[in-house]
Design an enzyme around this catalytic site. Structure first.
Site, mmCIF file in Angstrom:
data_model
loop_
_atom_site.group_PDB
_atom_site.id
_atom_site.type_symbol
_atom_site.label_atom_id
_atom_site.label_comp_id
_atom_site.label_asym_id
_atom_site.label_seq_id
_atom_site.Cartn_x
_atom_site.Cartn_y
_atom_site.Cartn_z
ATOM 1 N N CYS A 113 13.720 11.184 6.046
ATOM 2 C CA CYS A 113 13.832 10.683 7.413
ATOM 3 C C CYS A 113 15.214 10.962 7.973
ATOM 4 C CB CYS A 113 13.558 9.190 7.438
ATOM 5 S SG CYS A 113 14.596 8.266 6.304
ATOM 6 N N GLU A 159 10.126 15.842 14.776
ATOM 7 C CA GLU A 159 10.477 15.768 13.355
ATOM 8 C C GLU A 159 9.586 16.731 12.574
ATOM 9 O OE1 GLU A 159 9.381 12.228 11.114
ATOM 10 O OE2 GLU A 159 11.353 12.223 10.168
ATOM 11 N N GLU A 186 10.761 1.217 9.756
ATOM 12 C CA GLU A 186 11.737 2.282 9.434
ATOM 13 C C GLU A 186 11.013 3.595 9.682
ATOM 14 O OE1 GLU A 186 14.804 1.825 8.690
ATOM 15 O OE2 GLU A 186 14.799 -0.321 8.294
ATOM 16 N N LYS A 226 0.866 -1.188 0.000
ATOM 17 C CA LYS A 226 0.000 0.000 0.000
ATOM 18 C C LYS A 226 0.901 1.236 0.000
ATOM 19 C CE LYS A 226 -1.853 2.653 3.123
ATOM 20 N NZ LYS A 226 -1.785 3.952 2.411
HETATM 21 P P1 NAD Z 1 2.704 8.090 7.935
HETATM 22 O O1 NAD Z 1 3.073 7.275 9.107
HETATM 23 O O2 NAD Z 1 1.691 9.156 8.089
HETATM 24 O O3 NAD Z 1 2.157 7.159 6.763
HETATM 25 C C1 NAD Z 1 2.943 6.106 6.225
HETATM 26 C C2 NAD Z 1 2.029 5.073 5.603
HETATM 27 O O4 NAD Z 1 1.245 4.460 6.627
HETATM 28 C C3 NAD Z 1 1.047 5.642 4.588
HETATM 29 O O5 NAD Z 1 0.934 4.739 3.515
HETATM 30 C C4 NAD Z 1 -0.251 5.696 5.388
HETATM 31 O O6 NAD Z 1 -1.400 5.625 4.588
HETATM 32 C C5 NAD Z 1 -0.114 4.455 6.245
HETATM 33 N N1 NAD Z 1 -0.939 4.440 7.468
HETATM 34 C C6 NAD Z 1 -1.361 5.494 8.196
HETATM 35 N N2 NAD Z 1 -2.102 5.055 9.241
HETATM 36 C C7 NAD Z 1 -2.142 3.705 9.180
HETATM 37 C C8 NAD Z 1 -2.736 2.692 9.974
HETATM 38 N N3 NAD Z 1 -3.439 2.979 11.066
HETATM 39 N N4 NAD Z 1 -2.559 1.400 9.612
HETATM 40 C C9 NAD Z 1 -1.830 1.090 8.520
HETATM 41 N N5 NAD Z 1 -1.251 2.016 7.714
HETATM 42 C C10 NAD Z 1 -1.397 3.310 8.041
HETATM 43 O O7 NAD Z 1 4.064 8.672 7.366
HETATM 44 P P2 NAD Z 1 4.271 9.619 6.121
HETATM 45 O O8 NAD Z 1 3.832 10.995 6.507
HETATM 46 O O9 NAD Z 1 3.712 8.999 4.892
HETATM 47 O O10 NAD Z 1 5.859 9.564 5.951
HETATM 48 C C11 NAD Z 1 6.708 10.386 6.658
HETATM 49 C C12 NAD Z 1 7.365 9.626 7.783
HETATM 50 O O11 NAD Z 1 8.077 8.511 7.267
HETATM 51 C C13 NAD Z 1 8.393 10.468 8.492
HETATM 52 O O12 NAD Z 1 8.305 10.265 9.881
HETATM 53 C C14 NAD Z 1 9.706 9.919 7.961
HETATM 54 O O13 NAD Z 1 10.807 10.142 8.796
HETATM 55 C C15 NAD Z 1 9.386 8.476 7.816
HETATM 56 N N6 NAD Z 1 10.312 7.815 6.889
HETATM 57 C C16 NAD Z 1 11.240 6.953 7.414
HETATM 58 C C17 NAD Z 1 12.177 6.351 6.556
HETATM 59 C C18 NAD Z 1 13.233 5.403 7.094
HETATM 60 O O14 NAD Z 1 13.837 4.683 6.303
HETATM 61 N N7 NAD Z 1 13.492 5.377 8.403
HETATM 62 C C19 NAD Z 1 12.144 6.625 5.199
HETATM 63 C C20 NAD Z 1 11.180 7.508 4.722
HETATM 64 C C21 NAD Z 1 10.262 8.097 5.572
#
Ligand code: NAD
Length: 507
Positions: free
Chosen positions: A300, A399, A266, A191
């Site tokens: 990130c 963040e 991650e 997803k």
């Molecule tokens: P997010 O947590 O809002 O969403 C990530 C994904 O999770 C999306 O596809 C979203 O639809 C899904 N999601 C949301 N609620 C959910 C639930 N209850 N159950 C299942 N899936 C759900 O994050 P974002 O805003 O899309 O991304 C930014 C974040 O990602 C930042 O914190 C960033 O640091 C992190 N990130 C980490 C890495 C890494 O490798 N450590 C890499 C890229 C981004």
């Protein structure tokens, strides 16, 4: 400077008005009853496309397709060489369609096309090649110490992976999840983020022009609390691999716990970028600007807390501010653009809200802190930097995920290490110094998954990547992904006859 010709050339690619999912080798038909999620183009705020959200039934169909492909399909039963041939076909498809995929990624996320073309699309292709290599080089274990037995360990695919990606690098990170999952014989349902579904959904069509059997890779589109939750809580999913925010990770862990599913997370960061007086300051300046402004700061691993040693702080910060003011903000499709628009409006508002939060806590705004007035429309923000009052300020602890740097000054390395560690996160850290003992002390003292020495972000897929503390659970790397996406099985065979307890033989 704009490049109308290059931009026009990219705009020849189509953007479908409606996006659905991809299940069992076919696009999901549009449904009149589906919830519609609208994606807005970050560069001009026009409607980009409508997403037909997958509900629990559609997620169930996707997981069932993945289950069938795993339980009785050819993929897990193929020779590794045959699987690798198909993984390399996928790599070639991505390379063949690199310009189109770069365009879709850039239009949807707002990432400057320059870096998408040179880094993210090649990385997406490389993910498939890399994990093909990893799977074909995998070795087993044999134990002969306990005589007369021989115990050998094989690794078998774990089953169906539920893969959830963020919006900042949909293709690079999405393909990493897919490739690391399927290379070992698993099948999956991915997803993408509801904010950035375009490139990965198009990639699904391209992937299915190869010999990949139907059902091995399925994609569902939709919001996290609907589609995402249905996926992570589905009993047919064996493991969950998630990249995203810490709050979401907690929700996913709860939902996965009902079936005791292993999770790999991650997550976010608030990484310290330590600039010492013993650094090559010109390179440290280039690196510091790069780690916070690259890809609009939506990384990130951004070096978002810049810790500068007092003796060089004034000059370094002044130069940082001067260079920040010269960063070229613009259309993400223009090859000259260094900073594009943020991905969506609520995110822009969140990033800007930290200017007020910082000032209320006593921070000084050094530059930026507002929407760019060069654009009538679009989620453009000026590169922003503040001098933080202390490391406990929210601007140093939370963040922000945008082109927003918080500066702190330190007096000696012990203090810098203490500040770096005073965080709930522990993803990466940067240290700039030409003095080896300084570098080694920082590397040993900082509690983070990756330490980059005199270098901005550099990723080696072979080496573990992941976070301490709230930055994650588990690591991505050749070995870590293999361990996560396989089950270890020990088989013990005697090499000679031996006595077995003879229950019931007594006369
Ligand atoms: P997010 O947590 O809002 O969403 C990530 C994904 O999770 C999306 O596809 C979203 O639809 C899904 N999601 C949301 N609620 C959910 C639930 N209850 N159950 C299942 N899936 C759900 O994050 P974002 O805003 O899309 O991304 C930014 C974040 O990602 C930042 O914190 C960033 O640091 C992190 N990130 C980490 C890495 C890494 O490798 N450590 C890499 C890229 C981004």
């Amino acid at each position: 400077m704009q490049h109308p010709k290059e931009v026009a050339d990219l705009k020849r690619f189509d953007i479908p008005p409606v996006l659905t999912g991809f299940i069992d080798g076919r696009p999901v038909p549009e449904s009149a009853s589906a919830e519609i999620v609208t994606c807005i183009a970050p560069s001009d705020e026009t409607e980009l496309l409508s997403l037909h959200e997958a509900d629990a039934n559609e997620v169930d169909a996707a997981v069932s397709a993945a289950r069938r492909a795993f339980d009785s399909g050819p993929w897990p039963r193929m020779s590794v060489d045959e699987r690798n041939r198909i993984l390399r076909q996928i790599r070639d498809k991505i390379i063949e369609h690199a310009d189109e995929l770069a365009y879709l990624e850039s239009v949807n996320v707002g990432l400057p096309i320059r870096n998408v073309k040179t880094v993210h699309i090649p990385r997406a292709a490389r993910n498939f090649e890399f994990f093909a290599e990893v799977a074909s080089q995998a070795t087993g274990e044999v134990y002969t110490q306990t005589r007369p037995y021989l115990s050998y360990v094989t690794r078998e695919p774990v089953g169906v992976g539920g893969l959830i990606g963020p919006w900042n690098y949909p293709l690079g990170l999405g393909t990493m999840k897919i490739a690391s999952c399927i290379a070992f014989g698993n099948t999956c349902v991915i997803k993408p983020s509801e904010y950035a579904p375009l490139s990965l959904t198009r990639a699904m069509e391209l992937i299915h022009e190869t010999d990949i059997p139907p059902g091995v890779i399925n994609l569902v589109n939709g919001r996290g609390h609907v589609t995402g939750e249905a996926l992570t809580g589905h009993p047919g999913v064996d493991v969950v691999s998630f990249t995203g925010g810490t709050v979401t990770a907690r929700a996913i862990m709860r939902s996965a716990s009902a079936h005791l599913k292993p999770v790999a997370f991650e997550l976010g960061g608030k990484s310290a970028n330590i600039v010492t007086a013993s650094a090559d300051l010109e390179r440290a300046l280039d690196g510091s600007l790069s780690t916070i402004y690259l890809d609009n700061g939506q990384q990130c691993l951004a070096g978002s807390r810049i810790l500068v040693e007092r003796s060089i702080a004034d000059e370094f910060i002044q130069k940082f501010v001067e260079r920040s003011r010269k960063v070229r903000i613009g259309d993400p499709l223009s090859p000259d653009t260094e900073l594009g628009p943020l991905c969506y409006e609520a995110h822009l508002e969140k990033v800007l809200s930290y200017v007020g939060i910082a000032q209320q806590e006593g921070a000084e705004l050094l530059t930026g802190g507002r929407r760019s007035d060069a654009f009538e429309r679009g989620f453009y923000i000026e590169p922003t930097a503040v001098m933080a009052p202390s490391n406990s300020a929210r601007v140093c602890q939370e963040e922000i995920f945008g082109p927003f740097a918080a500066f702190l000054v330190f007096d000696d390395l012990d203090e810098a290490i203490e500040i770096a560690n005073d965080s709930n996160f522990g993803l990466v850290a940067y240290i700039w110094s030409e003095d080896l003992p300084t570098v080694m002390r920082a590397s040993q003292g900082i509690r983070a998954g990756t330490i980059w020495v005199n270098t901005p972000t550099t990723r080696d897929l072979r080496a573990p990547f992941g976070g301490y503390k709230d930055s994650g659970i588990g690591r991505d790397s050749a070995r870590d992904c293999m361990e996560f996406f396989t089950e270890a099985k020990t088989t013990t065979i005697p090499t000679d006859t031996f006595p077995i307890t003879d229950f019931g033989k007594a006369q």
